[in-house]
Every structure is written in C-alpha cells, then in structure tokens.
Design a protein around this motif. Sequence first.
Motif, PDB file in Angstrom:
ATOM      1  N   CYS A   7       0.830  -1.207   0.000  1.00 53.79           N
ATOM      2  CA  CYS A   7       0.000   0.000   0.000  1.00 53.79           C
ATOM      3  C   CYS A   7       0.868   1.262   0.000  1.00 53.79           C
ATOM      4  O   CYS A   7       0.597   2.218  -0.732  1.00 53.79           O
ATOM      5  N   GLN A   8       1.896   1.252   0.813  1.00 54.54           N
ATOM      6  CA  GLN A   8       2.768   2.422   0.882  1.00 54.54           C
ATOM      7  C   GLN A   8       3.441   2.680  -0.463  1.00 54.54           C
ATOM      8  O   GLN A   8       3.544   3.834  -0.914  1.00 54.54           O
ATOM      9  N   ALA A   9       3.889   1.613  -1.113  1.00 59.86           N
ATOM     10  CA  ALA A   9       4.535   1.773  -2.417  1.00 59.86           C
ATOM     11  C   ALA A   9       3.571   2.351  -3.441  1.00 59.86           C
ATOM     12  O   ALA A   9       3.944   3.225  -4.244  1.00 59.86           O
ATOM     13  N   LEU A  10       2.344   1.887  -3.436  1.00 61.04           N
ATOM     14  CA  LEU A  10       1.356   2.385  -4.382  1.00 61.04           C
ATOM     15  C   LEU A  10       0.964   3.826  -4.073  1.00 61.04           C
ATOM     16  O   LEU A  10       0.824   4.657  -4.976  1.00 61.04           O
ATOM     17  N   GLU A  11       0.788   4.120  -2.793  1.00 57.00           N
ATOM     18  CA  GLU A  11       0.382   5.470  -2.391  1.00 57.00           C
ATOM     19  C   GLU A  11       1.468   6.497  -2.684  1.00 57.00           C
ATOM     20  O   GLU A  11       1.167   7.640  -3.071  1.00 57.00           O
ATOM     21  N   GLU A  12       2.726   6.114  -2.506  1.00 51.70           N
ATOM     22  CA  GLU A  12       3.834   7.060  -2.651  1.00 51.70           C
ATOM     23  C   GLU A  12       4.498   7.013  -4.014  1.00 51.70           C
ATOM     24  O   GLU A  12       5.501   7.693  -4.247  1.00 51.70           O
ATOM     25  N   ALA A  13       3.956   6.231  -4.930  1.00 55.99           N
ATOM     26  CA  ALA A  13       4.567   6.086  -6.251  1.00 55.99           C
ATOM     27  C   ALA A  13       4.645   7.433  -6.970  1.00 55.99           C
ATOM     28  O   ALA A  13       3.709   8.239  -6.922  1.00 55.99           O
ATOM     29  N   THR A  14       5.764   7.638  -7.628  1.00 54.54           N
ATOM     30  CA  THR A  14       5.955   8.872  -8.404  1.00 54.54           C
ATOM     31  C   THR A  14       6.273   8.611  -9.867  1.00 54.54           C
ATOM     32  O   THR A  14       6.300   9.553 -10.662  1.00 54.54           O
ATOM     33  N   ALA A  15       6.526   7.357 -10.221  1.00 51.46           N
ATOM     34  CA  ALA A  15       6.912   7.044 -11.602  1.00 51.46           C
ATOM     35  C   ALA A  15       6.081   5.861 -12.130  1.00 51.46           C
ATOM     36  O   ALA A  15       6.593   4.744 -12.237  1.00 51.46           O
ATOM     37  N   ALA A  28      -2.494   5.149 -15.889  1.00 47.75           N
ATOM     38  CA  ALA A  28      -1.532   4.184 -15.345  1.00 47.75           C
ATOM     39  C   ALA A  28      -2.191   2.812 -15.236  1.00 47.75           C
ATOM     40  O   ALA A  28      -2.840   2.489 -14.245  1.00 47.75           O
ATOM     41  N   ALA A  29      -2.022   2.011 -16.281  1.00 47.79           N
ATOM     42  CA  ALA A  29      -2.585   0.666 -16.302  1.00 47.79           C
ATOM     43  C   ALA A  29      -1.652  -0.297 -15.581  1.00 47.79           C
ATOM     44  O   ALA A  29      -0.625   0.097 -15.020  1.00 47.79           O
ATOM     45  N   ARG A  30      -1.989  -1.572 -15.622  1.00 44.10           N
ATOM     46  CA  ARG A  30      -1.230  -2.562 -14.858  1.00 44.10           C
ATOM     47  C   ARG A  30       0.236  -2.609 -15.278  1.00 44.10           C
ATOM     48  O   ARG A  30       1.118  -2.871 -14.447  1.00 44.10           O
ATOM     49  N   LYS A  31       0.498  -2.337 -16.535  1.00 43.20           N
ATOM     50  CA  LYS A  31       1.883  -2.352 -16.991  1.00 43.20           C
ATOM     51  C   LYS A  31       2.717  -1.327 -16.222  1.00 43.20           C
ATOM     52  O   LYS A  31       3.919  -1.530 -15.996  1.00 43.20           O
ATOM     53  N   LYS A  32       2.101  -0.210 -15.806  1.00 40.18           N
ATOM     54  CA  LYS A  32       2.800   0.799 -15.030  1.00 40.18           C
ATOM     55  C   LYS A  32       2.832   0.468 -13.545  1.00 40.18           C
ATOM     56  O   LYS A  32       3.738   0.890 -12.820  1.00 40.18           O
TER      57      LYS A  32
END
Length: 441
Positions: A337-345, A370-374
């Motif tokens: 969750c943290q990785a998804l919430e804080e994603a910048t790229a 931002a689809a699943r590939k991203k």
Amino acid sequence: MERFVAGSRAALQVSGGRGRVAAVPDILPSPQDHVRQQREIHVVMGNEACDLDSTVSALALAYFLAQTAPAPKAAFVPVLNIPRADLALRTETTFLLRERGIPAAALVCRDEIDLGRLHHAGLLSLTLVDHHVLPGADAALEEAVVEVVDHRPLERHRGAPCRVTVEPVGSCATLVTERILQGPPGVLDATTAALLHGTILLDCINLSPAAGKVTPRDVACVSLLEERFPELPARDAVFGALQAAKFDVTGLTTEQMLRKDLKVISNDEAVVGISGVFEDLETFLLRPGLLQDLETFCQARGYAGLVAMTVSFNERHEPTRKLAVYSAREPLRSTLCQALEEATAPPLLLRPLPSPWPCVAAYAQGNAVAARKKVLPILRAALGGLGAAGGPEEEVVPPPTPMNSLVEECPLAQAVPPLCPQDVLERVSRIAVGQPPGSPK
C-alpha cells in the motif's frame, strides 16, 4: 476457416490423460502416431495470456499458411496457449468464435498437444504470434521457432532463417491482416475477415484515439476489411458486443474471476498475484464469502498477497481505475500500500475507499492512464526489484501481457509514429491488389 479449424484438430488427434477430448474420434492419429509416421507439425501459437488477439492471430495465420504453402509436408495447427480448463474464462474469445460458427471443441489447447515430444522427434516447426520470446518453461522449444509476428518492442533478435515481423501497431491481428492481403486473392474468407475485424476493434478500443492504442495501420486494415466484406456489422455494434462479453462475469466464481487475467511477481520472501477484475470494485468487495475466497485462492497458489485492479470505460472509452490490496500479512500489505500510495513514476493519485475487510485496502486511482503495466514495476520495487515468479530468468523475459486486456495499455501509448491514415490506407490497398507500395497508380 470453419472447415480448417475442424480439420486441423482432426489432423492432430490429441490423446493421453486430461488432454483427451471425447468429441474427436479415436480412429484419428495421435501425436504418438505423428512421431511414428514422421509427420511434421507446424504450430502457430499465441502468448500465454491467450487473449482474443493471440487466438485470432494464431487461427488466421495458420489458416493462411495452410492455404498458401506450396505442397505442404506439415499439418498446420493453431494452438491456444492455455489449458482447456481456462478457455471458458476468455469470454470475449469464445463469444466471437461461437458467433462465427467455430465451436470451442474444435480448438486445440496447450495441454492437448505435446510440443516437447514433437520437437524432440524433430517434427515441430513453431510460429509465434502476439509475442516473440518464449517463457523459461518453454526455452527448449526455441530451436523450433521459424517465424514470429508481434507488435511489441523487440526484446531479442533472431537470426536467419527465422522470419521476423515486429511492427508498432495496436493489434497483432493488423499485421496478420496485412500478411493475408499480400497473399493470393481469394484466401481471405468472410469468417476470417470477421474475426480479424472484431479483434482489431476490441484491441484498439474501437479505434478511439483517446484510448492511446490505435495506429493508422489498424484503421487502414479495418477499413479494407469493411470494403472487402460490406456485410460486416457496424464497428460500434462489434466493439460493444465484444466488450460486453469480455466484462461478462456471469456465473464465474471468485476464483475464476481472479484467474481470468492474472500476473505474478515475487521476491525471495513472497509471491504476489495481480488480477484484472472485470467488475466494479465496490461490487467485487461485497461478493458473498469474498474473504474466504481470497484466502483460499492465495493459499492454493502460494501467494502471500493479491492486488486486484478494476477498470471501466465511459461513453468516450476513457478508463476509470480502482484497485484493492489483500494480504493476511499486515507488514506485506502495508508495504504494498505504501509503495502504491507514494509512487511517483508514475504517480497513481490514489484515494482511499471504504473496505468491508480489515485485511483489504481499497483505492480509487486518480491517474487513469496508469494501467497494470505501469503498476507492476511499482510492486516489483516494493518486493525488492525481482521479476515474475518462476525464476530470475523471468525478469529478463517477462511473461507476455494481453494487449487487449482492458487493464493493460499498449506500448504505443507513449509514441505512435506520425503517419497519415490516407497514406497507410493507400499503401495497404496496393498490397491487397499486388502492387508494390512505391509503384505508380
């Protein structure tokens, strides 16, 4: 096409264990008979996602090769690269084939043919469509590959005599259509045209520029198919029916829904599944017994967690995306969750949604592009940067992604060559009538 599909299965009577199909008479030769008789088999096979593009590309190209090969020694057999049990999950595929008079029982699935045995006997030729790199489990078949037709960026080069067609178009079916139009007149029949037409429309989101998938060559091929076969249904009707079939999860269990469009990532500590779910997230979270189903699904596959990604489209074919993160392990769930919430790229712009389950976090995704590939690289980084489950080689050669999966995006979304549709249409029209592209009118 209908007779070819039935005949190709009849030419390759499958036998042995669960792969046997009772509808095929016992008097037909089995793969073992092919080995004994030294009968060569030329398999045309799509990727492991086995979406509509892979399936139709395999069927159409195998049909074309069978019709045009000079005095063929081999039997041309299109193979769907999934087990027979998974075919029912490809609802848009079974719908279109059924509409065009091709029963599922006539198809050959991956668990119904022993490619390894045929290759070991020196009897296998393999053409890959909608992918050009075999996964690690099929590495032994690389020597049998004689041709690839794909629309993904080239990851590895193949030398002669392998024929390579890798072009930046929205649908692999577009490349197959162009190939057929370059062949002898009369090969393209109404059924094959309808299959290719529907596939390109679904793959390219009804040729909508807003979806970021379509190229001028896709548009040109759809126009040419409609010109050759004016009885083809209207584009909107075809796309609407196929998209409805793709999203039709009526009667599917939670396990089947999660397995319908599934990817896997891992590190040394954990394996995580990422499922494309074709149902509104709020509806999905309220399915009876969902929590037990998630636990059972993950335990059966050795997953420590699961990320479910949902998508829907408005009348302009613009996507709305949501996702849920499940894990009984709180530290892993928090890490994801943290990785998804804080994603910048890229930034996903997540907004928390209510969840009825404490071990399931739900989000609306503000960045609908931002689809699943991203999202997959974000999750891989959260797990330590290793690639798909199955060994480190899968990081170098990832499993193919379904290009008409509505949770995926086309690699062309960022950079489509600036081509003029009229020029492409004229070029393909010249090919169709046998003129070189640069010849005078």
